[in-house]
Design a protein around this motif. Structure first.
Motif, mmCIF file in Angstrom:
data_model
loop_
_atom_site.group_PDB
_atom_site.id
_atom_site.type_symbol
_atom_site.label_atom_id
_atom_site.label_comp_id
_atom_site.label_asym_id
_atom_site.label_seq_id
_atom_site.Cartn_x
_atom_site.Cartn_y
_atom_site.Cartn_z
ATOM 1 N N ILE B 28 -52.854 88.725 88.274
ATOM 2 C CA ILE B 28 -54.215 88.269 88.577
ATOM 3 C C ILE B 28 -55.226 89.000 87.678
ATOM 4 O O ILE B 28 -56.183 88.394 87.186
ATOM 5 C CB ILE B 28 -54.528 88.479 90.085
ATOM 6 N N ALA B 29 -54.959 90.281 87.425
ATOM 7 C CA ALA B 29 -55.856 91.038 86.527
ATOM 8 C C ALA B 29 -55.850 90.421 85.124
ATOM 9 O O ALA B 29 -56.897 90.289 84.479
ATOM 10 C CB ALA B 29 -55.410 92.499 86.464
ATOM 11 N N PHE B 30 -54.670 90.016 84.658
ATOM 12 C CA PHE B 30 -54.563 89.372 83.337
ATOM 13 C C PHE B 30 -55.366 88.069 83.320
ATOM 14 O O PHE B 30 -56.086 87.778 82.363
ATOM 15 C CB PHE B 30 -53.095 89.070 83.008
ATOM 16 N N LEU B 31 -55.214 87.291 84.389
ATOM 17 C CA LEU B 31 -55.946 86.024 84.460
ATOM 18 C C LEU B 31 -57.453 86.287 84.461
ATOM 19 O O LEU B 31 -58.217 85.599 83.781
ATOM 20 C CB LEU B 31 -55.543 85.241 85.720
ATOM 21 N N TYR B 32 -57.860 87.320 85.184
ATOM 22 C CA TYR B 32 -59.287 87.664 85.248
ATOM 23 C C TYR B 32 -59.801 88.063 83.851
ATOM 24 O O TYR B 32 -60.830 87.586 83.389
ATOM 25 C CB TYR B 32 -59.502 88.809 86.247
ATOM 26 N N LEU B 33 -59.031 88.953 83.187
ATOM 27 C CA LEU B 33 -59.459 89.412 81.857
ATOM 28 C C LEU B 33 -59.542 88.248 80.873
ATOM 29 O O LEU B 33 -60.451 88.163 80.058
ATOM 30 C CB LEU B 33 -58.481 90.469 81.313
ATOM 31 N N GLY B 34 -58.562 87.358 80.959
ATOM 32 C CA GLY B 34 -58.535 86.220 80.039
ATOM 33 C C GLY B 34 -59.645 85.224 80.321
ATOM 34 O O GLY B 34 -60.345 84.777 79.402
ATOM 35 N N PRO B 46 -51.550 82.417 79.857
ATOM 36 C CA PRO B 46 -50.126 82.078 80.090
ATOM 37 C C PRO B 46 -49.297 83.272 80.565
ATOM 38 O O PRO B 46 -48.447 83.124 81.460
ATOM 39 C CB PRO B 46 -49.615 81.588 78.736
ATOM 40 N N ILE B 47 -49.548 84.460 79.993
ATOM 41 C CA ILE B 47 -48.767 85.628 80.414
ATOM 42 C C ILE B 47 -49.084 85.969 81.874
ATOM 43 O O ILE B 47 -48.184 86.225 82.680
ATOM 44 C CB ILE B 47 -49.033 86.856 79.503
ATOM 45 N N GLY B 48 -50.366 85.962 82.208
ATOM 46 C CA GLY B 48 -50.780 86.275 83.586
ATOM 47 C C GLY B 48 -50.137 85.324 84.581
ATOM 48 O O GLY B 48 -49.601 85.757 85.611
ATOM 49 N N PHE B 49 -50.153 84.038 84.236
ATOM 50 C CA PHE B 49 -49.551 83.076 85.156
ATOM 51 C C PHE B 49 -48.032 83.248 85.198
ATOM 52 O O PHE B 49 -47.401 83.094 86.244
ATOM 53 C CB PHE B 49 -49.916 81.640 84.757
ATOM 54 N N ALA B 255 -50.084 72.049 67.050
ATOM 55 C CA ALA B 255 -49.024 71.709 68.012
ATOM 56 C C ALA B 255 -47.958 72.798 68.114
ATOM 57 O O ALA B 255 -47.598 73.226 69.224
ATOM 58 C CB ALA B 255 -48.385 70.390 67.606
ATOM 59 N N VAL B 256 -47.467 73.281 66.978
ATOM 60 C CA VAL B 256 -46.353 74.231 67.012
ATOM 61 C C VAL B 256 -46.777 75.542 67.668
ATOM 62 O O VAL B 256 -46.164 76.010 68.632
ATOM 63 C CB VAL B 256 -45.798 74.493 65.581
ATOM 64 N N ILE B 257 -47.856 76.121 67.154
ATOM 65 C CA ILE B 257 -48.246 77.449 67.664
ATOM 66 C C ILE B 257 -48.697 77.364 69.126
ATOM 67 O O ILE B 257 -48.414 78.266 69.920
ATOM 68 C CB ILE B 257 -49.317 78.108 66.758
ATOM 69 N N ASP B 258 -49.345 76.266 69.492
ATOM 70 C CA ASP B 258 -49.795 76.147 70.882
ATOM 71 C C ASP B 258 -48.603 76.022 71.837
ATOM 72 O O ASP B 258 -48.555 76.685 72.878
ATOM 73 C CB ASP B 258 -50.726 74.933 71.043
ATOM 74 N N THR B 259 -47.647 75.176 71.460
ATOM 75 C CA THR B 259 -46.467 74.989 72.312
ATOM 76 C C THR B 259 -45.710 76.309 72.469
ATOM 77 O O THR B 259 -45.352 76.716 73.575
ATOM 78 C CB THR B 259 -45.520 73.934 71.676
ATOM 79 N N VAL B 260 -45.492 76.966 71.344
ATOM 80 C CA VAL B 260 -44.707 78.204 71.386
ATOM 81 C C VAL B 260 -45.462 79.303 72.134
ATOM 82 O O VAL B 260 -44.856 80.080 72.878
ATOM 83 C CB VAL B 260 -44.320 78.655 69.949
ATOM 84 N N THR B 261 -46.783 79.338 71.973
ATOM 85 C CA THR B 261 -47.563 80.355 72.688
ATOM 86 C C THR B 261 -47.436 80.161 74.200
ATOM 87 O O THR B 261 -47.292 81.140 74.944
ATOM 88 C CB THR B 261 -49.048 80.292 72.265
ATOM 89 N N ILE B 262 -47.463 78.919 74.641
ATOM 90 C CA ILE B 262 -47.317 78.653 76.079
ATOM 91 C C ILE B 262 -45.942 79.124 76.557
ATOM 92 O O ILE B 262 -45.821 79.859 77.548
ATOM 93 C CB ILE B 262 -47.515 77.144 76.381
ATOM 94 N N LEU B 263 -44.896 78.715 75.811
ATOM 95 C CA LEU B 263 -43.530 79.084 76.232
ATOM 96 C C LEU B 263 -43.331 80.599 76.197
ATOM 97 O O LEU B 263 -42.755 81.190 77.103
ATOM 98 C CB LEU B 263 -42.500 78.399 75.325
ATOM 99 N N LEU B 264 -43.845 81.207 75.133
ATOM 100 C CA LEU B 264 -43.694 82.657 74.996
ATOM 101 C C LEU B 264 -44.456 83.379 76.103
ATOM 102 O O LEU B 264 -43.923 84.294 76.749
ATOM 103 C CB LEU B 264 -44.231 83.089 73.632
ATOM 104 N N GLY B 265 -45.675 82.953 76.346
ATOM 105 C CA GLY B 265 -46.505 83.604 77.360
ATOM 106 C C GLY B 265 -45.884 83.505 78.739
ATOM 107 O O GLY B 265 -45.736 84.511 79.455
ATOM 108 N N ILE B 266 -45.485 82.306 79.105
ATOM 109 C CA ILE B 266 -44.911 82.084 80.433
ATOM 110 C C ILE B 266 -43.629 82.908 80.621
ATOM 111 O O ILE B 266 -43.451 83.589 81.635
ATOM 112 C CB ILE B 266 -44.582 80.571 80.607
ATOM 113 N N THR B 267 -42.748 82.855 79.631
ATOM 114 C CA THR B 267 -41.451 83.514 79.812
ATOM 115 C C THR B 267 -41.566 85.038 79.740
ATOM 116 O O THR B 267 -40.900 85.742 80.491
ATOM 117 C CB THR B 267 -40.418 83.009 78.786
ATOM 118 N N VAL B 268 -42.430 85.518 78.834
ATOM 119 C CA VAL B 268 -42.623 86.974 78.784
ATOM 120 C C VAL B 268 -43.248 87.458 80.090
ATOM 121 O O VAL B 268 -42.845 88.474 80.660
ATOM 122 C CB VAL B 268 -43.486 87.374 77.566
#
Lengths: 165, 374
Positions: B28-34, B46-49, B255-268
């Protein structure tokens, strides 16, 4: 293991010194090459003139009186179907415009070409496009196709000799 | 009645423990900061979520958690563990980066090299604190201030530490405006902060096209292990600059960087499952990560001062702080501080040179560490 003993056991000092040296060397080599890249490209553009300058001196003309006194007639206006002398620093920009013009097809509109040039980050797009028109490397179709332009395929660009040569 | 009791026992409320709650608070802190503070929102949201997703207490064996082999998150996490996502992000970064300020003044690249000092000093500190060499190398790379590079190296050397290392790297990248200014003020005098730098020269299109090819060849001949990251970075830049692959460049930088950023953020984020993440090692990584950022900032600033001893055209030492990569945040911090001292001093374009070379430098450093640890 902790402290200096752990660092020594893992060759930490050696890895650190070697690592920093490699990073510095890599970026130093790259920056040195880039520092000289502009010079190398200028040299490449003027290679013909440089070799000419180093070659044997041209034979003396029979008489200086026959030398033309004024500028050649074709230098005053757009030149088509022949050699167009262009300052070497402008050759690259014109070549970039040629690539962009080719991407737009045989016939294109100037605003669109200009917009593409701006998007691609070409240096000074307005003045370079103006130069292309002035030199006659981009020509208007005319007649019912006024406002449409094409690349003058017959124009052959050559680097202009710098003053004093 | 037993059935209802069993159901309640298997819900999140029944399975939750304090570690989940701590991590949910971090998410939640990550989401707030972002969202509220705009600190690296494209990464922190994405990382916060992902942290929230990874810390929902689930019944083990259902194939839901990221560490369970049959779960969807586990499959997505494969791209992190195999080091696939970071090079793809580098492709996008290359396709959106204009290297002209760096090409105009290549000597500023050395500031990007100096800031990598943080990586190696932290590596030594981690060794001294009892981390294994491969773990120490992965922790050190946090000082590169480059999330994808940190994930790439830890995936290769210490996969079990990807979560804390990635979270530390991205947290500190988001906190660049907080971490860097005190060090910059401490190491520079007012007179130095007021230095105006001359405008960079105009860089020709041809130089911009030649650079990615030349840069790739030179850097990868020096540090071949940096090939996956630098190869993609320079390819992306070539796509952008060569003028004939516009479609590919647009795809790479959108498209590429956005897709990968979402996947990377969520999984990390999801990999920070409380029971795996909250360990003494993670705390050590966070402490070392902060130190790493500070040393890297100091390294860049001090090296700029050192360069001023020999150069006629003086460098504003503040721009050394941008050598820590964290593109473009650290360059923005430099601009902010310089502008605060003198509103007519614009350092942003000058700071972009060490900032971008820092990306190259940290990728080389990662390659070097990887090859030493093999």
């Amino acid at each position: 293991m902790y402290g200096l003993a752990a660092i020594n056991a893992a060759n930490g000092w050696m890895i650190t010194v070697a690592g920093i040296s490699i990073v510095f060397t890599g970026l130093l080599v790259l920056s040195t090459v880039l520092e000289n890249l502009e010079r190398v490209l200028k040299f490449w553009d003027n290679r013909k003139d440089l070799f000419k300058a180093k070659g044997p001196a041209p034979a003396p003309r029979p008489s200086a009186a026959v030398e033309p006194t004024g500028p050649p007639a074709e230098a005053t206006g757009p030149i088509t179907g022949q050699v167009i002398p262009v300052a070497s620093e402008h050759l690259e920009a014109i070549a970039a415009f040629q690539t962009l013009a080719a991407l737009q097809g045989a016939v294109f509109e100037l605003p669109r070409l200009l917009e593409t040039a701006e998007k691609r980050g070409l240096a000074r797009p307005h003045s370079n496009l103006d130069r292309c028109l002035e030199l006659g490397v981009i020509v208007e179709l005319g007649g019912t196709n006024r406002g449409l332009y094409q690349w003058n395929e017959e124009a052959q660009l050559v680097a202009k000799q710098p003053a004093g040569h | 009645m037993d059935l209802i009791y069993q159901f309640l026992h298997n819900t999140g409320f029944g399975l939750v423990d304090y570690r989940h709650l701590i991590m949910i608070s971090v998410g939640i802190a990550f989401l707030y900061l972002g969202i509220a503070k705009h600190y690296e929102p494209l990464l922190l949201v994405p990382i916060g979520f992902g942290i929230l997703m990874g810390n929902i207490p689930v019944f083990k064996g259902l194939g839901l958690g990221i560490y369970e082999e049959t779960s969807v998150l586990h499959y997505l996490y494969w791209g992190v563990r195999q080091g696939i996502y970071p090079p793809l992000i580098f492709l996008g970064i290359g396709a959106m980066t204009d290297f002209s300020t760096m090409l105009a003044r290549p000597k500023l690249m050395l500031l990007g090299a100096a800031a990598q000092l943080g990586i190696f000093i932290t590596f030594l500190a981690a060794l001294a604190l009892g981390f294994a060499p491969k773990e120490a190398a992965s922790i050190g790379i946090i000082g590169g201030a480059d999330g994808p590079t940190a994930i790439f190296l830890s995936a290769k050397l210490a996969p079990e530490l990807i979560g804390p290392i990635a979270i530390a790297a991205y947290s500190y990248m988001a906190l660049v405006p907080v971490i860097q200014p005190p060090i910059m003020y401490l190491l520079t005098t007012k007179k130095e902060r007021l230095i105006h730098m001359s405008d960079p020269r105009q860089v020709s299109k041809r130089e911009k096209i030649i650079f990615p090819v030349l840069g790739f060849l030179l850097c990868c001949f020096v540090a071949p292990a940096a090939l996956p990251l630098l190869g993609m970075l320079f390819l992306g830049n070539l796509l952008k600059e060569c003028t004939v692959t516009d479609r590919l460049a647009v795809t790479a930088r959108n498209a590429v960087i956005d897709t990968v950023t979402i996947l990377l953020g969520i999984t990390v984020g999801a990999s920070t499952q409380g029971d795996v993440f909250l360990t003494a090692k993670s705390i050590g990584i966070f402490v070392l990560g902060a130190a790493s950022f500070m040393v890297a900032t100091a390294g860049g600033v001090l090296f700029a001062k050192f360069m001023n001893l020999f150069t006629k055209d003086k460098i504003n030492p503040l721009i050394g702080a941008a050598g820590v990569s964290a593109v473009p945040d650290s360059a923005r911090v430099v601009q902010l501080i310089g502008n605060r001292e003198d509103p007519t001093n614009y350092l942003l374009m000058h700071a972009m040179a060490p900032n971008i070379s820092g990306v190259i430098g940290s990728a080389i450093a990662a390659g070097v560490l990887w090859s030493f640890m093999l």
